[in-house]
Design a protein around this motif. Structure first.
Motif, PDB file in Angstrom:
ATOM      1  N   GLU A 147     -18.188 -58.832   3.846  1.00 65.93           N
ATOM      2  CA  GLU A 147     -17.990 -58.618   5.272  1.00 65.93           C
ATOM      3  C   GLU A 147     -18.761 -57.405   5.776  1.00 65.93           C
ATOM      4  OE1 GLU A 147     -16.468 -60.607   7.189  1.00 65.93           O
ATOM      5  OE2 GLU A 147     -15.346 -61.895   5.817  1.00 65.93           O
ATOM      6  N   SER A 148     -19.186 -56.556   4.863  1.00 63.00           N
ATOM      7  CA  SER A 148     -19.984 -55.378   5.194  1.00 63.00           C
ATOM      8  C   SER A 148     -20.804 -55.045   3.959  1.00 63.00           C
ATOM      9  CB  SER A 148     -19.087 -54.200   5.589  1.00 63.00           C
ATOM     10  OG  SER A 148     -18.380 -53.713   4.459  1.00 63.00           O
ATOM     11  N   THR A 149     -21.540 -53.954   4.006  1.00 58.20           N
ATOM     12  CA  THR A 149     -22.334 -53.571   2.843  1.00 58.20           C
ATOM     13  C   THR A 149     -21.464 -53.093   1.687  1.00 58.20           C
ATOM     14  OG1 THR A 149     -22.609 -51.352   3.769  1.00 58.20           O
ATOM     15  CG2 THR A 149     -24.345 -52.977   4.240  1.00 58.20           C
ATOM     16  N   THR A 150     -20.191 -52.852   1.939  1.00 55.13           N
ATOM     17  CA  THR A 150     -19.304 -52.367   0.877  1.00 55.13           C
ATOM     18  C   THR A 150     -18.109 -53.266   0.608  1.00 55.13           C
ATOM     19  OG1 THR A 150     -18.116 -50.986   2.484  1.00 55.13           O
ATOM     20  CG2 THR A 150     -19.933 -49.961   1.268  1.00 55.13           C
ATOM     21  N   ALA A 151     -17.533 -53.885   1.632  1.00 57.92           N
ATOM     22  CA  ALA A 151     -16.261 -54.602   1.479  1.00 57.92           C
ATOM     23  C   ALA A 151     -16.448 -56.106   1.577  1.00 57.92           C
ATOM     24  CB  ALA A 151     -15.260 -54.132   2.531  1.00 57.92           C
ATOM     25  N   GLY A 152     -15.662 -56.817   0.778  1.00 59.38           N
ATOM     26  CA  GLY A 152     -15.741 -58.272   0.820  1.00 59.38           C
ATOM     27  C   GLY A 152     -14.691 -58.926  -0.059  1.00 59.38           C
ATOM     28  N   TRP A 153     -14.749 -60.250  -0.110  1.00 65.23           N
ATOM     29  CA  TRP A 153     -13.783 -61.083  -0.809  1.00 65.23           C
ATOM     30  C   TRP A 153     -14.498 -61.958  -1.827  1.00 65.23           C
ATOM     31  CZ3 TRP A 153      -8.726 -60.346   0.903  1.00 65.23           C
ATOM     32  CH2 TRP A 153      -8.578 -59.738   2.165  1.00 65.23           C
ATOM     33  N   GLY A 154     -13.731 -62.443  -2.800  1.00 66.24           N
ATOM     34  CA  GLY A 154     -14.281 -63.374  -3.775  1.00 66.24           C
ATOM     35  C   GLY A 154     -13.177 -64.211  -4.391  1.00 66.24           C
ATOM     36  N   ILE A 155     -13.583 -65.304  -5.024  1.00 65.29           N
ATOM     37  CA  ILE A 155     -12.681 -66.116  -5.830  1.00 65.29           C
ATOM     38  C   ILE A 155     -13.170 -66.021  -7.262  1.00 65.29           C
ATOM     39  CG2 ILE A 155     -11.730 -68.400  -6.285  1.00 65.29           C
ATOM     40  CD1 ILE A 155     -10.770 -67.302  -3.671  1.00 65.29           C
ATOM     41  N   ASP A 156     -12.331 -65.491  -8.140  1.00 66.17           N
ATOM     42  CA  ASP A 156     -12.667 -65.366  -9.549  1.00 66.17           C
ATOM     43  C   ASP A 156     -12.257 -66.643 -10.268  1.00 66.17           C
ATOM     44  OD1 ASP A 156     -12.632 -64.622 -12.374  1.00 66.17           O
ATOM     45  OD2 ASP A 156     -10.484 -64.291 -12.031  1.00 66.17           O
ATOM     46  N   ARG A 157     -13.176 -67.206 -11.035  1.00 69.77           N
ATOM     47  CA  ARG A 157     -12.864 -68.425 -11.765  1.00 69.77           C
ATOM     48  C   ARG A 157     -12.684 -68.146 -13.248  1.00 69.77           C
ATOM     49  NH1 ARG A 157     -17.760 -72.356 -10.932  1.00 69.77           N
ATOM     50  NH2 ARG A 157     -16.364 -73.703 -12.115  1.00 69.77           N
ATOM     51  N   HIS A 158     -13.210 -67.025 -13.753  1.00 69.14           N
ATOM     52  CA  HIS A 158     -13.177 -66.751 -15.185  1.00 69.14           C
ATOM     53  C   HIS A 158     -11.759 -66.538 -15.679  1.00 69.14           C
ATOM     54  CE1 HIS A 158     -14.898 -65.650 -19.011  1.00 69.14           C
ATOM     55  NE2 HIS A 158     -14.248 -64.503 -19.007  1.00 69.14           N
ATOM     56  N   GLY A 183      -8.975 -67.738 -14.138  1.00 72.77           N
ATOM     57  CA  GLY A 183      -8.041 -68.756 -13.695  1.00 72.77           C
ATOM     58  C   GLY A 183      -7.917 -68.960 -12.210  1.00 72.77           C
ATOM     59  N   GLY A 184      -8.795 -68.397 -11.423  1.00 70.47           N
ATOM     60  CA  GLY A 184      -8.743 -68.655 -10.001  1.00 70.47           C
ATOM     61  C   GLY A 184      -7.916 -67.646  -9.249  1.00 70.47           C
ATOM     62  N   GLN A 185      -8.454 -66.459  -9.034  1.00 64.15           N
ATOM     63  CA  GLN A 185      -7.752 -65.408  -8.310  1.00 64.15           C
ATOM     64  C   GLN A 185      -8.534 -65.033  -7.064  1.00 64.15           C
ATOM     65  OE1 GLN A 185      -5.873 -62.762 -11.937  1.00 64.15           O
ATOM     66  NE2 GLN A 185      -8.048 -62.531 -11.505  1.00 64.15           N
ATOM     67  N   LEU A 186      -7.821 -64.628  -6.019  1.00 58.47           N
ATOM     68  CA  LEU A 186      -8.444 -64.027  -4.857  1.00 58.47           C
ATOM     69  C   LEU A 186      -8.654 -62.551  -5.159  1.00 58.47           C
ATOM     70  CD1 LEU A 186      -9.399 -64.294  -1.885  1.00 58.47           C
ATOM     71  CD2 LEU A 186      -7.060 -63.665  -1.219  1.00 58.47           C
ATOM     72  N   VAL A 187      -9.891 -62.070  -5.010  1.00 61.23           N
ATOM     73  CA  VAL A 187     -10.195 -60.679  -5.342  1.00 61.23           C
ATOM     74  C   VAL A 187     -10.873 -60.010  -4.152  1.00 61.23           C
ATOM     75  CG1 VAL A 187     -10.304 -61.016  -7.843  1.00 61.23           C
ATOM     76  CG2 VAL A 187     -12.354 -61.411  -6.452  1.00 61.23           C
ATOM     77  N   HIS A 188     -10.812 -58.680  -4.142  1.00 62.33           N
ATOM     78  CA  HIS A 188     -11.316 -57.899  -3.019  1.00 62.33           C
ATOM     79  C   HIS A 188     -12.102 -56.721  -3.564  1.00 62.33           C
ATOM     80  CE1 HIS A 188     -10.935 -55.098   0.534  1.00 62.33           C
ATOM     81  NE2 HIS A 188     -11.217 -56.221   1.158  1.00 62.33           N
ATOM     82  N   THR A 189     -13.200 -56.349  -2.874  1.00 61.40           N
ATOM     83  CA  THR A 189     -14.020 -55.225  -3.291  1.00 61.40           C
ATOM     84  C   THR A 189     -14.256 -54.284  -2.127  1.00 61.40           C
ATOM     85  OG1 THR A 189     -16.120 -54.552  -4.333  1.00 61.40           O
ATOM     86  CG2 THR A 189     -16.197 -56.411  -2.795  1.00 61.40           C
ATOM     87  N   VAL A 190     -14.403 -53.010  -2.429  1.00 64.74           N
ATOM     88  CA  VAL A 190     -14.736 -52.012  -1.409  1.00 64.74           C
ATOM     89  C   VAL A 190     -15.936 -51.180  -1.840  1.00 64.74           C
ATOM     90  CG1 VAL A 190     -12.406 -51.873  -0.451  1.00 64.74           C
ATOM     91  CG2 VAL A 190     -13.048 -50.361  -2.357  1.00 64.74           C
ATOM     92  N   ASP A 191     -16.597 -51.554  -2.933  1.00 62.74           N
ATOM     93  CA  ASP A 191     -17.746 -50.785  -3.422  1.00 62.74           C
ATOM     94  C   ASP A 191     -18.996 -51.647  -3.579  1.00 62.74           C
ATOM     95  OD1 ASP A 191     -17.187 -52.310  -5.635  1.00 62.74           O
ATOM     96  OD2 ASP A 191     -16.986 -50.622  -7.029  1.00 62.74           O
ATOM     97  N   GLY A 192     -19.118 -52.653  -2.722  1.00 65.52           N
ATOM     98  CA  GLY A 192     -20.320 -53.481  -2.727  1.00 65.52           C
ATOM     99  C   GLY A 192     -20.326 -54.583  -3.757  1.00 65.52           C
TER     100      GLY A 192
END
Length: 402
Positions: A52-63, A65-74
């Motif tokens: 959503e920005s150069t640092t923050a965003g979302w992802g779906i981890d499949r390795h 088992g399928g988790q919603l994950v969030h990042t704030v460091d790019g």
């Protein structure tokens, strides 16, 4: 438009387009660094990345088992922010048309770096009543507000084995759900159909807006509480683009002389683009892809412009459009990264870095910052990023922090 199953995000496009060809332009060959170490954590393999920005965003981890994950460091370190009681079951390669099959039981919409909603289909009774779990966060997944809703008479004979296909919100209150068949249409011509449901209070109550027993379900994208787009296909006919001005109750066809839509329009304010496919059965590339731009919220569309294509028919192209500026289009064509900053009128080569050979999926937030990754489990779980439009790249292994 954002959702896990479709890999399309809130009015942002991301398509695997198949085979494309070559357009000459100025070239910037991208250099890349080796894979860099990140903070101590568990390596994860991301099925989707939505920055959503150069640092923050979302992802779906499949390795894991399928988790919603969030990042704030790019995108280096990620935190598991999966809502309680929610699962992101992964698709399989099963071709027997027996459950479980995609689409997933959970669909996701990202509103910003802090705002997200997930909707999970918990059950459906023999009488057709569906039970949904709605989860919403406004602080990046640190806390979730959840509630259950019931949809009476889901499907109502419009399709077999309904399951959630997509969620889309135009604002905090107005949202839409698409239900479609749980089985692929290849399993039989009866496995088609669609139901569209709408909420005007953030997902607490829903009403059915539209249904059809004949169409093959397409994605949806709403740019206001009343105006939206979808694609539909009946039988073996080409897919068509439809437009609504009354929140999805009725739809009118949008004529696209350039070809059949391969996704819904991607709008920010009045500026938008839509991608189309054109059949060319007498040429080396039987299908070519084009982009059509609108500067007035879809009332008028400019002439179609062809998208750069790879030289080999075995290569594919992947497009991404920054959510806040549809004039910018990134196209990884084969192993060449192209960019347009004027809605596809002209293109320039930005990179031919080696990292693009193994990381064909793209996400971008502007004309300089792009992420590339590969969701295939058998590959190395790395992410590559450029912050200078493709001149240089940095790669790392994403990790899940404890």
């Amino acid at each position: 438009m954002r959702d896990h199953k479709m890999e399309h995000r809130r009015r942002r496009g991301h398509w695997e387009m198949g085979v494309l060809g070559v357009v000459a332009s100025a070239c910037l060959i991208g250099a890349s660094t080796g894979v860099q170490a990140t903070s101590v954590g568990t390596p994860i393999h991301l099925n989707s990345v939505t920055m959503e920005s150069t640092t923050a965003g979302w992802g779906i981890d499949r390795h894991l088992g399928g988790q919603l994950v969030h990042t704030v460091d790019g995108g280096r370190a990620w935190t598991n922010v999966t809502p309680p009681g929610v699962t992101f079951d992964e698709p399989t390669n099963n071709t027997s048309y027996s459950p479980p099959l995609p689409p997933h039981n959970t669909v996701t919409w990202y509103g910003s770096s802090l705002v997200a909603k997930t909707i999970t289909q918990l059950a459906r009774s023999a009488q057709g009543t569906a039970v949904l779990l709605v989860s919403t966060t406004t602080n990046g997944g640190r806390q979730w507000h959840q509630w259950k809703v019931r949809l009476p008479d889901l499907v109502d004979r419009s399709m077999n084995d309904p399951i959630l296909h997509q969620v889309d919100f135009a604002n905090a209150n107005d949202g839409w759900l698409i239900f479609g068949p749980a089985y692929p249409s290849a399993a039989g011509m009866n496995y088609v159909g669609m139901e569209l449901w709408h909420t005007s209070n953030g997902g607490h109550t829903w009403i059915r807006m539209n249904q059809s027993a004949e169409i093959i379900t397409g994605p949806i994208a709403f740019i206001s509480a009343t105006m939206g787009w979808t694609t539909r296909r009946v039988g073996m006919n080409p897919r068509i683009l439809l437009h609504t001005m009354n929140a999805g109750r009725t739809w009118t066809r949008v004529s696209l002389a350039a070809g059949a839509p391969v996704g819904v329009p991607i709008f920010h304010d009045a500026i938008g683009v839509v991608f189309v496919a054109r059949q060319n059965l007498t040429q080396d590339f039987p299908v070519t892809y084009h982009v059509i731009a609108s500067m007035d919220a879809g009332r008028h569309w400019e002439p179609a412009r062809r998208i750069p294509e790879p030289t080999s028919v075995v290569d594919a192209s992947f497009f991404t459009v920054p959510v806040n500026n549809p004039k910018i289009i990134w196209d990884l064509s084969g192993h060449t990264l192209w960019r347009s900053i004027n809605s596809g009128r002209t293109w320039t080569v930005q990179s031919r870095a080696k990292v693009l050979t193994h990381n064909p999926f793209l996400d971008a937030v502007n004309r300089r910052s792009v992420w590339a990754w590969n969701p295939t489990v058998s590959t190395s779980p790395t992410i590559s990023r450029t912050t200078d439009g493709g001149r240089t790249w940095t790669s790392w292994t994403p990790v899940l922090m404890p």
